[in-house]
Design a protein around this motif. Structure first.
Motif, PDB file in Angstrom:
ATOM      1  N   ALA A 123       1.011  -1.168   0.149  1.00 24.92           N
ATOM      2  CA  ALA A 123      -0.033   0.008   0.111  1.00 24.92           C
ATOM      3  C   ALA A 123       0.971   1.161   0.110  1.00 24.92           C
ATOM      4  O   ALA A 123       1.857   1.283   0.602  1.00 24.92           O
ATOM      5  N   VAL A 124       0.440   2.202  -0.794  1.00 25.55           N
ATOM      6  CA  VAL A 124       1.110   3.640  -0.557  1.00 25.55           C
ATOM      7  C   VAL A 124       0.696   4.353   0.725  1.00 25.55           C
ATOM      8  O   VAL A 124      -0.374   4.346   1.095  1.00 25.55           O
ATOM      9  N   ASN A 125       1.809   4.807   1.404  1.00 19.99           N
ATOM     10  CA  ASN A 125       1.534   5.745   2.498  1.00 19.99           C
ATOM     11  C   ASN A 125       1.844   7.132   2.080  1.00 19.99           C
ATOM     12  O   ASN A 125       3.272   7.504   2.153  1.00 19.99           O
ATOM     13  N   PRO A 126       0.947   7.761   1.409  1.00 21.36           N
ATOM     14  CA  PRO A 126       1.427   8.962   0.364  1.00 21.36           C
ATOM     15  C   PRO A 126       2.018  10.130   1.017  1.00 21.36           C
ATOM     16  O   PRO A 126       2.911  10.772   0.684  1.00 21.36           O
ATOM     17  N   ALA A 172       6.010   6.601   0.931  1.00 16.84           N
ATOM     18  CA  ALA A 172       6.357   5.434   1.281  1.00 16.84           C
ATOM     19  C   ALA A 172       5.532   4.460   0.684  1.00 16.84           C
ATOM     20  O   ALA A 172       4.233   4.633   0.132  1.00 16.84           O
ATOM     21  N   LEU A 173       6.088   3.259   0.270  1.00 16.18           N
ATOM     22  CA  LEU A 173       5.352   2.010  -0.168  1.00 16.18           C
ATOM     23  C   LEU A 173       5.415   1.020   1.109  1.00 16.18           C
ATOM     24  O   LEU A 173       6.836   0.650   1.614  1.00 16.18           O
ATOM     25  N   GLU A 174       4.345   0.515   1.561  1.00 10.80           N
ATOM     26  CA  GLU A 174       4.463  -0.312   2.637  1.00 10.80           C
ATOM     27  C   GLU A 174       3.907  -1.716   2.358  1.00 10.80           C
ATOM     28  O   GLU A 174       2.939  -1.871   1.644  1.00 10.80           O
ATOM     29  N   ASN A 175       4.549  -2.813   3.071  1.00 10.24           N
ATOM     30  CA  ASN A 175       4.453  -4.172   2.635  1.00 10.24           C
ATOM     31  C   ASN A 175       3.546  -4.818   3.808  1.00 10.24           C
ATOM     32  O   ASN A 175       4.145  -4.819   4.934  1.00 10.24           O
ATOM     33  N   TYR A 176       2.510  -5.408   3.814  1.00  9.21           N
ATOM     34  CA  TYR A 176       1.665  -5.988   4.954  1.00  9.21           C
ATOM     35  C   TYR A 176       1.267  -7.352   4.610  1.00  9.21           C
ATOM     36  O   TYR A 176       1.016  -7.739   3.504  1.00  9.21           O
ATOM     37  N   ARG A 177       1.365  -8.035   5.747  1.00  9.78           N
ATOM     38  CA  ARG A 177       0.575  -9.358   5.824  1.00  9.78           C
ATOM     39  C   ARG A 177      -0.838  -9.206   5.542  1.00  9.78           C
ATOM     40  O   ARG A 177      -1.622  -8.112   5.733  1.00  9.78           O
ATOM     41  N   PRO A 178      -1.707 -10.270   5.221  1.00  5.18           N
ATOM     42  CA  PRO A 178      -2.978  -9.929   4.704  1.00  5.18           C
ATOM     43  C   PRO A 178      -3.834  -9.671   6.115  1.00  5.18           C
ATOM     44  O   PRO A 178      -4.904  -9.206   6.158  1.00  5.18           O
ATOM     45  N   ASP A 179      -3.260 -10.125   7.369  1.00  6.93           N
ATOM     46  CA  ASP A 179      -3.748  -9.696   8.545  1.00  6.93           C
ATOM     47  C   ASP A 179      -3.341  -8.272   8.997  1.00  6.93           C
ATOM     48  O   ASP A 179      -3.855  -7.840  10.230  1.00  6.93           O
ATOM     49  N   GLY A 180      -2.913  -7.597   8.276  1.00  8.04           N
ATOM     50  CA  GLY A 180      -2.471  -6.336   8.501  1.00  8.04           C
ATOM     51  C   GLY A 180      -1.185  -5.928   9.219  1.00  8.04           C
ATOM     52  O   GLY A 180      -0.887  -4.724   9.456  1.00  8.04           O
ATOM     53  N   MET A 181      -0.522  -6.690   9.538  1.00 12.90           N
ATOM     54  CA  MET A 181       0.644  -6.746  10.204  1.00 12.90           C
ATOM     55  C   MET A 181       1.905  -6.342   9.198  1.00 12.90           C
ATOM     56  O   MET A 181       2.025  -6.707   8.197  1.00 12.90           O
ATOM     57  N   PRO A 182       2.873  -5.215   9.686  1.00 15.76           N
ATOM     58  CA  PRO A 182       3.517  -4.815   8.516  1.00 15.76           C
ATOM     59  C   PRO A 182       4.968  -5.703   8.395  1.00 15.76           C
ATOM     60  O   PRO A 182       5.350  -6.329   9.361  1.00 15.76           O
ATOM     61  N   LEU A 183       5.283  -5.855   7.152  1.00 22.15           N
ATOM     62  CA  LEU A 183       6.448  -6.694   6.873  1.00 22.15           C
ATOM     63  C   LEU A 183       7.819  -5.678   6.449  1.00 22.15           C
ATOM     64  O   LEU A 183       8.713  -6.176   7.047  1.00 22.15           O
ATOM     65  N   SER A 184       7.479  -4.962   5.622  1.00 23.63           N
ATOM     66  CA  SER A 184       8.656  -3.989   5.113  1.00 23.63           C
ATOM     67  C   SER A 184       8.188  -2.585   4.734  1.00 23.63           C
ATOM     68  O   SER A 184       6.972  -2.569   4.287  1.00 23.63           O
TER      69      SER A 184
END
Lengths: 318, 185
Positions: free
Chosen positions: A207-210, A214-226
């Motif tokens: 998802a973009v965090n405009p 930033a571009l943010e990577n999340y697990r399907p449960d909403g926990m951040p990955l990178s």
């Protein structure tokens, strides 16, 4: 010359002087504004030709107007959302809608998910329609992505991503609430540009965090990955208050990003470094906003250009 | 009394009466028509900079307005920071406004509030340009009516390249963006 004649000459001369002074004062203005009042983005509009990695081909032109959103089906059919309709390209098959879509997505079963500002309209392959409940009053659905298990809906108005399960009914999972314990800083959405895409490899989503660029990577449960971020007017960063406005993922996981303000489309590697430029700012109208992007299975990049009402096509230079 | 004198007197009375009635009618019509003032239509303004140089007042009666309901409270604010700003701070070298008329205040991470210092604003519109290009367009120019002398022929209106200057009723003297636009839409 008589005294009366002399007086008349003086009178006319003084009147002429007064009129000339009046005209001068009336027309004189303060000096022009100095250099510090100049606002120019010209130096950022031109890109080093060595960075250009894509060449533009003939655009696709939908027959609907006011185009807003773009999605590609697995079979390569391009779907464009516009004035109260969705249209497929290049066959120009039109699906009429009650409103203009704000976002669009298709899953592998060719179910069409249309964001209609405050709710999702699901259109099955046989044409049956189902309107989803709206998440709330401030909702503005700016992006949708679907895989075999979930439909993720980005809600710029509420700064949340709603994860709807395809396998079980129930309320959607809310993603994006600030959670410092788990390193979730929340989404910072200054304008209604909030895009997301599902990773082609591991089922996570980006998802973009405009506001943070930033571009943010999340697990399907909403926990951040990178996450990675890049601010700046230079070509390797994201300009303005809130960019990238849109993005898509290439088959190798790299990011195709589109910006508003200084309109440009670029490819960033998975670590965020700049790989190449797809389209430079001087290839767009200055005022263009809403350059939705999509990527075909062969890596062709499609850019929705609302000002020209075209889907512009870019192929990698071999 | 001679008949000619009578006629003159009648003519005078008629003329005076007509003048009185006409004057009263004109005055009534004028009082019914609304007082008009000059204002800038923010949707038509092209941020050319002439508001700063063509007003009969110095500094200009045109000032930057800020719609807080439209503002994104961005850290990297296009209306506050120069495009080539080296840092996101209040350093003079980073500020877009040449007269430092915008005040940046930290609210909470990552939000900042921007306030216009009216006394310093010259109405050049450079911040309006930056905010329109990169932000939500929350900064825009308006004629301040406590400053404007409301000339019959406004010098800025005459020079405005985009016909953004309009005569509007004094009872609704501002064309505020927050009334025209919602933040999302």
């Amino acid at each position: 010359m008589t005294a009366v004649g002399k007086n008349w000459i003086w009178f006319v001369a003084i009147m002429a002087l007064v009129l000339a002074l009046g005209a001068y004062l009336g027309n004189s203005r303060r000096a022009d504004l100095g250099k510090s009042f100049d606002y120019s983005l010209d130096e950022y509009r031109v890109v080093d030709p060595a960075l250009m990695g894509y060449a533009e081909e003939e655009p696709l032109v939908p027959s609907i107007t006011n185009i807003t959103s773009l999605a590609i089906a697995e079979d390569g059919t391009i779907h464009v959302g516009g004035e109260n309709a969705v249209q497929t390209l290049p066959d120009l098959h039109t699906i009429a809608l009650e409103a203009t879509p704000t976002s669009l997505a298709l899953d592998a079963d060719r179910v069409l998910f249309v964001g209609l500002r405050d709710h999702v309209l699901e259109i099955a392959k046989d044409g049956t329609r189902k309107a989803w409940d709206s998440p709330g009053e401030k909702t503005y659905l700016s992006s949708i992505a679907a895989d075999d298990w979930y439909v993720y809906v980005a809600d710029a108005g509420n700064r949340r991503i709603w994860r709807h399960s395809k396998l079980k009914d129930g309320p959607p999972l809310e993603i994006g609430e600030k959670d410092w314990a788990n390193d979730v800083r929340g989404f910072y959405i200054p304008s209604p540009m909030f895009d997301l895409a599902i990773s082609r490899t591991d089922g996570s989503f980006w998802a973009v965090n405009p506001g943070y660029h930033a571009l943010e990577n999340y697990r399907p449960d909403g926990m951040p990955l990178s996450t990675w971020e890049a601010s700046g007017m230079t070509i390797d960063g994201f300009s303005g208050c809130c960019n990238p406005s849109h993005f898509a993922l290439l088959p190798d996981g790299a990011f195709v990003t589109a910006e508003k303000g200084l309109p440009r489309v670029k490819v960033h590697n998975v670590d965020g470094s700049l790989r190449c430029v797809v389209a430079a700012p001087n290839q767009f109208d200055d005022t263009v906003k809403g350059l939705d992007v999509a990527v075909g299975a062969d890596g062709t990049i499609f850019v929705l250009d609302p000002n020209r009402n075209q889907v512009r096509v870019f192929k990698e230079i071999q | 009394m001679k008949p000619t004198e009578n006629k003159r007197r009648r003519d005078f009375t008629r003329g005076a009466l007509a003048l009185l009635v006409g004057g009263a009618a004109l005055s009534a019509a004028r009082s019914r028509s609304p007082k008009l003032v000059w204002q800038i239509d923010p949707e038509q303004c092209s941020r050319c900079g002439r508001c700063a140089t063509h007003c009969v007042l110095a500094p200009s009666a045109v000032k930057c307005f800020h719609s807080y309901s439209i503002c994104g409270y961005c850290d990297l604010c296009g209306g506050y920071l120069r495009p080539d700003a080296k840092g996101r701070n209040t350093g003079a070298e980073n500020q877009l406004c040449p007269t430092a008329a915008i005040k940046r205040t930290f609210i909470e991470n990552p939000y900042y509030q921007y306030t216009i210092e009216e006394d310093l604003c010259v109405g050049c519109g450079i911040c309006v340009e930056g905010c329109s290009v990169f932000g939500n367009g929350s900064m825009y120019l308006q004629v301040k009516h406590d400053l404007c002398v409301n000339c019959n022929e406004c010098a800025i209106a005459r020079a405005c390249p985009s016909d953004a200057f309009k005569r509007i009723p004094a009872s609704e003297a501002y064309l505020l963006k927050s009334d025209q636009e919602k933040r999302i839409g």
